[in-house]
Scaffold this motif. Structure first.
Motif, PDB file in Angstrom:
ATOM      1  N   PHE A  73       0.813  -1.211   0.000  1.00  0.00           N
ATOM      2  CA  PHE A  73       0.000   0.000   0.000  1.00  0.00           C
ATOM      3  C   PHE A  73       0.850   1.266   0.000  1.00  0.00           C
ATOM      4  CE2 PHE A  73      -3.139  -3.047   1.414  1.00  0.00           C
ATOM      5  CZ  PHE A  73      -4.322  -2.584   0.863  1.00  0.00           C
ATOM      6  N   GLY A  74       2.152   1.149   0.106  1.00  0.00           N
ATOM      7  CA  GLY A  74       3.020   2.316   0.081  1.00  0.00           C
ATOM      8  C   GLY A  74       3.494   2.714   1.465  1.00  0.00           C
ATOM      9  N   LYS A  75       4.575   3.470   1.489  1.00  0.00           N
ATOM     10  CA  LYS A  75       5.199   3.830   2.759  1.00  0.00           C
ATOM     11  C   LYS A  75       4.299   4.725   3.607  1.00  0.00           C
ATOM     12  CE  LYS A  75       9.437   5.580   4.797  1.00  0.00           C
ATOM     13  NZ  LYS A  75      10.780   6.149   4.582  1.00  0.00           N
ATOM     14  N   GLU A  76       3.533   5.615   2.983  1.00  0.00           N
ATOM     15  CA  GLU A  76       2.665   6.494   3.762  1.00  0.00           C
ATOM     16  C   GLU A  76       1.631   5.687   4.544  1.00  0.00           C
ATOM     17  OE1 GLU A  76       2.898   9.628   4.370  1.00  0.00           O
ATOM     18  OE2 GLU A  76       4.617   9.974   3.072  1.00  0.00           O
ATOM     19  N   ALA A  77       1.059   4.672   3.918  1.00  0.00           N
ATOM     20  CA  ALA A  77       0.106   3.814   4.616  1.00  0.00           C
ATOM     21  C   ALA A  77       0.799   3.046   5.739  1.00  0.00           C
ATOM     22  CB  ALA A  77      -0.549   2.839   3.640  1.00  0.00           C
ATOM     23  N   ALA A  78       2.036   2.609   5.505  1.00  0.00           N
ATOM     24  CA  ALA A  78       2.779   1.886   6.538  1.00  0.00           C
ATOM     25  C   ALA A  78       3.077   2.791   7.728  1.00  0.00           C
ATOM     26  CB  ALA A  78       4.068   1.332   5.946  1.00  0.00           C
ATOM     27  N   LEU A  79       3.441   4.053   7.466  1.00  0.00           N
ATOM     28  CA  LEU A  79       3.670   4.990   8.558  1.00  0.00           C
ATOM     29  C   LEU A  79       2.390   5.205   9.371  1.00  0.00           C
ATOM     30  CD1 LEU A  79       5.924   7.754   6.942  1.00  0.00           C
ATOM     31  CD2 LEU A  79       6.570   6.118   8.707  1.00  0.00           C
ATOM     32  N   LEU A  80       1.275   5.353   8.673  1.00  0.00           N
ATOM     33  CA  LEU A  80       0.002   5.554   9.355  1.00  0.00           C
ATOM     34  C   LEU A  80      -0.335   4.353  10.238  1.00  0.00           C
ATOM     35  CD1 LEU A  80      -2.623   7.152   9.787  1.00  0.00           C
ATOM     36  CD2 LEU A  80      -3.531   6.037   7.733  1.00  0.00           C
ATOM     37  N   ALA A  81      -0.146   3.155   9.715  1.00  0.00           N
ATOM     38  CA  ALA A  81      -0.425   1.954  10.499  1.00  0.00           C
ATOM     39  C   ALA A  81       0.480   1.883  11.726  1.00  0.00           C
ATOM     40  CB  ALA A  81      -0.234   0.709   9.637  1.00  0.00           C
ATOM     41  N   GLY A  82       1.753   2.221  11.549  1.00  0.00           N
ATOM     42  CA  GLY A  82       2.663   2.194  12.677  1.00  0.00           C
ATOM     43  C   GLY A  82       2.271   3.183  13.758  1.00  0.00           C
TER      44      GLY A  82
END
Length: 316
Positions: A73-82
């Motif tokens: 889903f991309g790094k921005e989505a990964a940051l949000l999940a984290g």
């Protein structure tokens, strides 16, 4: 103080265990000062054995929490999940490829204790090629003239955020996220320090020229509507030029009569105006597309596997 380490991962099988060992060493250094740590890893749909490594780390260390996406889903989505899964009083966002030295976390914590809500590690461009350095500097100079927040050259995702900054960033629910700009937009007292750029210890970067260009466009369009205003002003300037050119052609025809030459001028003008129109339509289309994604209200990510509580972005 509980410190959450948020580390997005994409095909980082080769380096994850080394990264975790170095983070653990930092955690041991901070423990006598009264600080504990948790480790939040987000697997962004990796195609290698990243998830298997994360499960092994979780079995070995009870402080490890992992979330694995159903696809990339991309790094921005990964940051949000984290950030959503981090429960610490402070959150350190960093890459898992060891380009962000874990040893700098101690300095970040010291600056946090001085009252700063954001502590940003700003990397130097040592080792970058001349073309990339010049391009980056020109980009930041352009963006900072247009956007509503200030983006600092070299200040990336490697930063410490206080809990109130994290909560403020999570309250911004837009689909098209540009975290670097969001962190600048929420404000709060911040400070920065520089560090030498570090090379990846293993694996290969997933960023390419196309990805960097798209990321740059996201930064340009996410925090202002000035490209639309620029399109309006350019259209008015072209309209004035066309009016002056028309007056000149009519005047020349009245004085000298109608002359046949002018084919090249007409073709050049038509081609140039068509190109400008396409660019302006592209700018309008970008903003319209962002509105389209926002109104659909799709989740930012879907979770395939995790050892923490289910999130509202996980469809049962």
């Amino acid at each position: 103080m509980l410190i959450s380490i948020v580390a997005p991962c994409y095909n980082e099988e080769a380096v994850l265990e080394r990264f975790h060992d170095r983070i653990q060493a930092v955690a041991e250094d901070l423990l006598p000062l009264g600080h504990d740590m948790e480790f939040v890893y987000v697997d962004d749909g990796s195609r290698d054995r990243t998830l298997a490594v994360l499960k092994r780390l979780a079995e070995r260390d009870a402080r490890v929490r992992y979330v694995s996406f159903s696809r990339n889903f991309g790094k921005e989505a990964a940051l949000l999940a984290g950030l959503r899964h981090a429960s610490g009083d402070a959150v350190v966002v960093m890459d898992a490829d060891l380009q962000h030295p874990p040893e700098l976390i101690r300095r970040m914590v010291q600056l946090r204790e001085e009252g700063h809500d954001q502590v940003v590690a700003r990397r130097t461009r040592t080792g970058d090629g001349l073309a990339r350095t010049l391009t980056a500097r020109l980009y930041y100079r352009l963006v900072n003239r247009l956007v509503d927040v200030e983006l600092v050259d070299g200040a990336g995702d490697f930063r410490l955020l206080s809990r109130r900054v994290v909560d403020a960033a999570l309250a911004l629910t837009e689909y098209n996220r540009f975290s670097k700009g969001l962190f600048a937009w929420v404000g709060f007292p911040s400070t920065a320090f520089t560090y030498e750029n570090a090379a990846r210890e293993a694996g290969r970067s997933s960023w390419n020229l196309r990805g960097l260009l798209n990321y740059g466009i996201d930064g340009l369009l996410s925090f202002n509507n000035r490209p639309l205003r620029a399109a309006l002003w350019l259209g008015m300037v072209l309209l004035c030029c066309a009016g002056l050119y028309t007056a000149w052609i009519v005047g020349a025809a009245l004085i000298h009569g109608v002359q046949t030459p002018g084919y090249v001028t007409i073709i050049t003008a038509v081609t140039a105006l068509a190109g400008v129109q396409m660019v302006m339509l592209g700018v309008i289309g970008e903003y319209t597309g962002r509105i389209y994604y926002e109104v659909k209200r799709r989740p930012h990510f879907l979770v395939k596997a995790t050892n923490v509580e289910r999130t509202k972005d996980l469809i049962p």
